[in-house]
Write a protein that holds these residues in place. Structure first.
Motif, PDB file in Angstrom:
ATOM      1  N   LYS A 227       0.842  -1.200   0.000  1.00  0.00           N
ATOM      2  CA  LYS A 227       0.000   0.000   0.000  1.00  0.00           C
ATOM      3  C   LYS A 227       0.875   1.247   0.000  1.00  0.00           C
ATOM      4  CE  LYS A 227      -2.051   3.524   2.313  1.00  0.00           C
ATOM      5  NZ  LYS A 227      -1.608   4.480   3.347  1.00  0.00           N
TER       6      LYS A 227
ATOM      7  N   LYS B 107      -1.392   8.752  13.783  1.00  0.00           N
ATOM      8  CA  LYS B 107      -2.151   8.517  12.547  1.00  0.00           C
ATOM      9  C   LYS B 107      -1.357   7.737  11.492  1.00  0.00           C
ATOM     10  CE  LYS B 107      -1.173  12.529   9.855  1.00  0.00           C
ATOM     11  NZ  LYS B 107      -1.458  12.899   8.534  1.00  0.00           N
TER      12      LYS B 107
ATOM     13  N   ASP C 291      -5.356   2.499   4.350  1.00  0.00           N
ATOM     14  CA  ASP C 291      -4.702   1.460   5.164  1.00  0.00           C
ATOM     15  C   ASP C 291      -5.672   0.293   5.363  1.00  0.00           C
ATOM     16  OD1 ASP C 291      -2.504   3.145   5.571  1.00  0.00           O
ATOM     17  OD2 ASP C 291      -3.348   3.995   7.413  1.00  0.00           O
TER      18      ASP C 291
ATOM     19  N   GLY D  28      -7.641   8.458   6.041  1.00  0.00           N
ATOM     20  CA  GLY D  28      -6.611   7.439   6.283  1.00  0.00           C
ATOM     21  C   GLY D  28      -7.085   6.032   5.925  1.00  0.00           C
TER      22      GLY D  28
HETATM   23 MG    MG Z   1      -2.351   7.464   6.214  1.00  0.00          MG
END
Ligand code: MG
Ligand code: ADP
Ligand code: ASP
Length: 417
Positions: free
Chosen positions: A7, A215, A160, A157
């Motif tokens: 990723k 984060k 992920d 985010g």
């Molecule tokens: Mg991120």
């Protein structure tokens, strides 16, 4: 043979040059991996922020409602479509068979909570067969499809989580999360220069670190990895190939030989403290307050109740995110008579600082070290909450960095210089 999932976050695909570099990293992995490769990409750095602002601006001009809706997700999900296509092209240029997969094409099925949808299933629309045939799958992260066939997004985010979900679905050997730091650090390396890279961290500790503000990984991705036993490696896409000091493995606690009492320190500035003063103290008072907040979908975090001026009155203090705090105050004010309280006070100048470590289960004195270190710096603690492997304190936000640095030193986490 199991595939590998890679990723790449926003800074790793920030422009065409970076995307070309990512294509080189994927190409090297594809030559090595016998089980195939799936790649998950984020939008180019800054792009999702731009799209969110655009959608909010539209909301401000009265074009759309204030809450997230399905078309909001259509707008903000578009950044990932661009990077998935560009990376697939760069891989084809290198002689590989590669194609992009959008959330609805796989399809990545989610619930219909737009703006923060949860993945429910990945249906097999030829996706794993394509990877098995040697084609590189380039998946647009962050996005899914609801049962109604609408585009959804997984929260900021969220790529992920897309990556870990794909890894779990494919039974992948590992999920490699490439970012702009070379691993998970003892605290955010951007605010503590003496932060140290951690070689291995347990799912549980990583889950606490993420949910308490680090984060580097989205909380949901760690939860998913823990539930499905997917090993995650966090590493830098900027490091030279073969760099042995690149990466942190997030794995089961029993795979970690050397356990620290405190593994890391996290902080969150997105906090608000709400104090209900002079609450009539009777059985059901707390239920009457918090059931109203729950019905309004306000996520309450720390809670403290203390007697106020005699046993028949109490003060109830709790925290929630800044975004939820306005709603919380209006819900409570509307029910002032039914709940029975004198006044409500909001403080948005607060931060939460937390120390995390599985070693706390078997060591005493961890809290004392924290309180001593903060008091030595003259930092006042407003609220405390603990769990088996973490202690969190709420402090005035202007002391956030000072507190994080002081605790980092107090627990012996500073890197030798
Ligand atoms: Mg991120
Ligand atoms: P990406 O765009 O690759 O998903 P993010 O910005 O979401 O990257 O996450 C990486 C950032 O997380 C780092 O640049 C770092 O500032 C921040 N961060 C916060 N806490 C930590 C930590 N404990 N370890 C490593 N990075 C952290
Ligand atoms: N592009 C999305 C965001 O900025 C998802 C991600 O990067 O993980 O939040």
């Amino acid at each position: 043979m199991s595939p590998i999932v890679m990723k790449f976050g926003g800074t790793s695909v920030a422009d065409l040059e970076r995307i070309n570099h990512v294509a080189d990293l994927v190409a090297a992995q594809a030559k090595e991996s016998k089980g195939g490769v799936a790649v998950i990409v984020s939008a180019m750095a800054g792009e999702t922020n731009r799209l969110v602002s655009l959608a909010n601006e539209a909301a401000g001009s009265g074009l759309v409602g204030e809450t997230f809706d399905d078309e909001y997700d259509v707008v903000v999900a578009s950044g990932e479509q661009v990077t998935s296509g560009l990376l697939a092209l760069a891989l084809r240029k290198r002689g590989f068979r590669a194609r992009s997969w959008l959330g609805w094409q796989m399809p990545m099925i989610t619930n219909d909570v737009h703006g923060k949808a949860r993945i429910e299933d990945i249906e097999g629309n030829g996706f794993s067969e394509a990877i098995g045939s040697g084609e590189i799958a380039v998946v647009a992260g962050f996005q899914g499809r609801s049962a109604e066939g609408r585009i959804t997004t997984l929260g900021r985010g969220g790529s992920d989580t897309s990556a870990v979900a794909v890894a779990a679905g494919l039974n992948a050997l590992r999920c490699d999360i490439y970012t702009d730091v070379d691993g998970v650090y003892t605290t955010d390396p951007r605010i503590v220069s003496k932060a140290r890279r951690i070689d291995r961290i347990s799912y549980e500790e990583m889950l606490e670190m993420a949910s308490l503000g680090a984060k580097v990984l989205q909380t949901r991705s760690v939860e998913l990895a823990m539930n499905h036993g997917v090993p995650i490696r966090v590493l830098s896409s900027f490091a030279p190939a073969g760099d042995e000091n690149n990466g942190t493995l997030v794995c089961d606690e029993d795979e970690i030989m050397e356990k620290q009492v405190v593994s890391g320190i996290a902080y969150s500035r997105d906090e608000a403290k709400i104090s209900l003063l002079g609450v009539v103290n009777h059985p059901g008072a707390a239920a009457s307050i918090f059931s109203r907040l729950a019905d309004a979908n306000v996520n309450v975090d720390m809670i403290v109740q203390a007697d106020a001026r005699g046993p028949d009155k109490a003060n109830m203090v709790f925290t929630c995110t800044q975004r939820d705090s306005e709603l919380a105050v209006s819900v409570l004010t509307d029910a002032k008579e039914e709940i029975g309280f004198e006044s409500v006070v909001v403080d948005r100048d607060v931060s939460k600082v937390s120390v995390i470590g599985v070693g706390m289960r078997s060591h005493t004195g961890v809290a004392k070290t924290m309180f001593d270190a903060l008091s030595d710096r003259g930092i006042n603690i407003q609220v405390i909450s603990t769990s088996e492997i973490k202690i969190s304190v709420l402090i005035n936000s202007s002391y956030t960095e000072l507190a994080v640095r002081a605790l980092h030193t107090a627990y012996g986490l500073d890197a030798e210089s």
